[in-house]
Design a protein around this motif. Structure first.
Motif, short mmCIF file in Angstrom:
data_model
loop_
_atom_site.label_atom_id
_atom_site.label_comp_id
_atom_site.label_asym_id
_atom_site.label_seq_id
_atom_site.Cartn_x
_atom_site.Cartn_y
_atom_site.Cartn_z
N ASP A 1 -19.45 3.71 -30.41
CA ASP A 1 -18.38 3.39 -29.54
C ASP A 1 -18.63 2.26 -28.49
O ASP A 1 -18.13 1.21 -28.47
N LYS A 2 -19.98 2.15 -28.03
CA LYS A 2 -20.37 1.09 -26.89
C LYS A 2 -20.79 0.00 -27.93
O LYS A 2 -20.23 -1.27 -27.53
N VAL A 3 -21.49 0.01 -29.00
CA VAL A 3 -21.52 -1.26 -29.75
C VAL A 3 -20.36 -1.79 -30.25
O VAL A 3 -20.15 -2.90 -30.39
N ALA A 4 -19.40 -0.90 -30.70
CA ALA A 4 -18.07 -1.29 -31.17
C ALA A 4 -17.44 -2.19 -30.17
O ALA A 4 -16.83 -3.35 -30.20
N ARG A 5 -17.36 -1.68 -28.88
CA ARG A 5 -16.87 -2.47 -27.86
C ARG A 5 -17.32 -3.69 -27.45
O ARG A 5 -16.86 -4.80 -27.34
N ALA A 6 -18.90 -3.89 -27.58
CA ALA A 6 -19.49 -5.21 -27.40
C ALA A 6 -19.10 -6.20 -28.48
O ALA A 6 -19.38 -7.36 -28.31
N PHE A 7 -18.82 -5.57 -29.57
CA PHE A 7 -18.44 -6.58 -30.64
C PHE A 7 -16.90 -6.84 -30.79
O PHE A 7 -16.38 -7.10 -31.77
N GLY A 8 -16.13 -6.21 -29.66
CA GLY A 8 -14.83 -6.66 -29.94
C GLY A 8 -13.93 -5.80 -30.85
O GLY A 8 -12.97 -6.16 -31.44
N GLY B 1 -12.21 -2.02 -32.29
CA GLY B 1 -11.38 -1.01 -31.73
C GLY B 1 -12.20 0.42 -31.38
O GLY B 1 -13.47 0.55 -31.53
N TYR B 2 -11.59 1.30 -30.69
CA TYR B 2 -11.80 2.60 -30.42
C TYR B 2 -11.47 3.65 -31.35
O TYR B 2 -9.77 3.45 -31.50
N PRO B 3 -11.79 4.68 -31.65
CA PRO B 3 -13.40 4.92 -31.39
C PRO B 3 -14.26 4.03 -32.48
O PRO B 3 -13.93 3.99 -33.71
N GLY B 4 -14.95 3.50 -31.98
CA GLY B 4 -15.91 2.47 -32.70
C GLY B 4 -16.54 2.89 -33.98
O GLY B 4 -16.80 2.06 -34.63
N GLY B 5 -17.04 4.46 -33.74
CA GLY B 5 -17.69 4.92 -35.24
C GLY B 5 -16.75 4.48 -36.46
O GLY B 5 -17.39 4.18 -37.37
N VAL B 6 -15.43 4.62 -36.33
CA VAL B 6 -14.62 4.48 -37.52
C VAL B 6 -14.69 3.08 -37.92
O VAL B 6 -14.81 2.85 -39.17
N TYR B 7 -14.71 2.16 -36.92
CA TYR B 7 -14.62 0.64 -37.51
C TYR B 7 -16.11 0.23 -37.97
O TYR B 7 -15.99 -0.50 -38.76
N ILE B 8 -17.21 0.69 -37.19
CA ILE B 8 -18.12 0.47 -38.06
C ILE B 8 -18.82 0.94 -39.32
O ILE B 8 -18.98 0.33 -40.00
N ASP B 9 -18.04 2.26 -39.46
CA ASP B 9 -18.28 2.75 -40.86
C ASP B 9 -17.39 1.85 -41.90
O ASP B 9 -17.83 1.50 -43.01
N GLU C 1 -19.22 -14.44 -38.96
CA GLU C 1 -18.49 -13.17 -39.56
C GLU C 1 -19.63 -12.29 -40.42
O GLU C 1 -19.71 -11.30 -40.19
N GLU C 2 -20.15 -13.14 -41.23
CA GLU C 2 -21.26 -12.52 -42.19
C GLU C 2 -22.59 -11.86 -41.41
O GLU C 2 -22.94 -10.77 -41.64
N VAL C 3 -22.94 -12.42 -40.37
CA VAL C 3 -24.00 -12.13 -39.48
C VAL C 3 -23.55 -10.81 -38.79
O VAL C 3 -24.38 -10.19 -38.50
N LYS C 4 -22.22 -11.03 -38.31
CA LYS C 4 -21.80 -9.61 -37.67
C LYS C 4 -21.99 -8.56 -38.56
O LYS C 4 -22.37 -7.39 -38.13
N VAL C 5 -21.41 -8.64 -39.68
CA VAL C 5 -21.45 -7.57 -40.75
C VAL C 5 -22.97 -7.09 -40.83
O VAL C 5 -23.35 -5.81 -41.06
N LYS C 6 -23.94 -8.04 -40.94
CA LYS C 6 -25.29 -7.76 -41.09
C LYS C 6 -25.84 -6.81 -40.07
O LYS C 6 -26.54 -6.14 -40.16
N LEU C 7 -25.80 -7.27 -38.82
CA LEU C 7 -26.13 -7.05 -37.60
C LEU C 7 -25.53 -5.39 -37.60
O LEU C 7 -26.48 -4.39 -37.36
N LEU C 8 -24.25 -5.19 -37.78
CA LEU C 8 -23.89 -3.77 -37.41
C LEU C 8 -24.04 -2.98 -38.82
O LEU C 8 -24.52 -1.78 -38.46
N SER C 9 -24.28 -3.56 -39.85
CA SER C 9 -24.73 -2.56 -41.00
C SER C 9 -26.27 -2.27 -40.90
O SER C 9 -26.86 -1.11 -41.02
N SER C 10 -27.01 -3.04 -40.21
CA SER C 10 -28.52 -2.79 -39.93
C SER C 10 -28.62 -1.82 -38.78
O SER C 10 -29.44 -0.84 -38.83
N PHE C 11 -27.93 -1.81 -37.77
CA PHE C 11 -27.72 -0.90 -36.80
C PHE C 11 -27.38 0.32 -37.30
O PHE C 11 -27.98 1.41 -36.97
#
Ligand code: KG4
Ligand code: ZN
Length: 330
Positions: free
Chosen positions: A167-174, A176-184, A230-240
């Motif tokens: 949730d905190k990481v999703a917020r830092a990346f702009g 939505g909430y709950p962040g886990g859903v968006y990162i998934d 945008e691609e780097v963002k996906v790379k960062l979040l997927s690796s995390f």
């Protein structure tokens, strides 16, 4: 035996009626949409919403189960952990109902209750002992469960919970909430090794706050260098995300090995994560473990699992709690 379960530890006001382990009704009203604009749960809003809807949620659960209040045999309610005001609404409602109907009341630790999800609806038989894995917005914990009346905590996060860090990481990346859903949703397996991020592990304990800081610093560095696409963002979040879920699975397998246990039972909102589910299934094959992952709708906080645990305890011991039980927020 008919059990009514009430859960109000966070943003869900939930009630369920079970007949034995079978769910006759499950009614949940969430105040999540009221919290979205703040990027997290606001305790005062959650509490007020519980007060507003609890009466209707419980009545509806009884209507849907087609039973009269007097037919309830046991009442289970979450007493911990959670937001103190939110818990108080459910506990006081349950106490009043138990007194009015003269029925036994059981206070339930809802982290333990999460582990009951796989056993609802008689989907499977009980498999004791097992390692319990609960991963939610507020908790990341491992338990050694010899019986639902004998549950011992054996590992937990030393700082942020896994859901909280999503949730905190999703917020830092702009996002939505709950962040886990968006990162998934964003997670792309092709990019899971694009960057190297590590989570902390201390014995069977976890630490997730360091990876959050490392990720945010990396993002800021790439923004400064104008390389944050945008691609780097996906790379960062997927690796995390990969590192977080790998760490959860690694400690869970380690716990099973340490205690010589061959069964893992999971619960909590983060278990909705596709990659985590996949890795648990892979671990099950690789290490010859039986792994139970509940259906997604039973992973989150709900009255069904609270009723399940109360039913189990009362059916086994016939011992109820005092009417003067109260909440234990932590
Ligand atoms: O168990 P839960 O519904 O509530 C409590 O915290 O008790 O868990 C909510 C957490 C949130 O942090 C949310 O971001 C996370 O579960 N979550 C997910 C997914 N769906 C919900 N995390 C990762 N992947 C998901 N698909
Ligand atoms: Zn929970």
């Amino acid at each position: 035996m008919y059990t009514l379960g009430i859960e109000t530890s966070c943003d869900e006001t939930s009630a369920a009626v079970l007949k034995g382990r079978k769910v006759l009704s499950l009614v949940t009203s969430s105040s999540l949409s009221l919290h979205r604009q703040y990027g997290g749960i606001i305790p005062e809003i959650a509490t007020r919403n519980h007060l507003k809807v609890i009466d209707r949620v419980v009545s509806l659960s009884l209507d849907k189960a087609h039973i009269e209040p007097s037919s309830i045999d046991v009442i289970g309610v979450t007493i911990k952990p959670g937001l103190v005001g939110a818990l108080l609404v459910g506990v006081n409602f349950a106490k009043a109902l138990a007194m009015a109907l003269n029925k036994p009341l059981l206070g339930v630790n809802h982290l333990h209750a999460h582990l009951f999800a796989s056993f609802l609806n008689n989907r499977v038989r009980y498999h004791f002992p097992f390692i319990g894995l609960v991963v939610s917005g507020g908790h990341t914990e491992l338990f050694l469960v010899r019986d639902f009346t004998d549950i011992k905590a054996i590992g937990k996060t030393r700082d942020d919970a896994a859901g909280e860090v999503f949730d905190k990481v999703a917020r830092a990346f702009g996002l939505g909430y709950p962040g886990g859903v968006y990162i998934d949703r964003i997670y792309n397996p092709e990019f899971r090794g694009a960057f190297t991020f590590r989570c902390g592990r201390i014995g069977l304990d976890f630490s997730f706050s360091g990876i959050k800081t490392a990720l945010v610093y990396k993002k800021e560095e790439l923004v400064r260098k104008r390389q944050f696409t945008e691609e780097v963002k996906v790379k960062l979040l997927s690796s995390f995300a990969e590192s977080v879920v790998q760490t959860i699975v690694r400690n869970t397998v380690m716990a099973a090995e340490k205690f010589g246990v061959k069964t893992i039972v999971c619960g909590g909102g983060v278990l909705a994560n596709r990659r985590l589910r996949q890795l648990l299934h892979e671990a099950s094959r690789a290490y010859k473990l039986k792994i139970f992952i509940p259906p997604k709708q039973l992973c989150t906080d709900n009255g069904g699992v609270v009723a399940g645990l109360a039913f189990y305890r009362y059916n086994k011991t016939r011992v109820s709690d005092s009417i003067s039980i109260t909440v234990e927020p932590n």
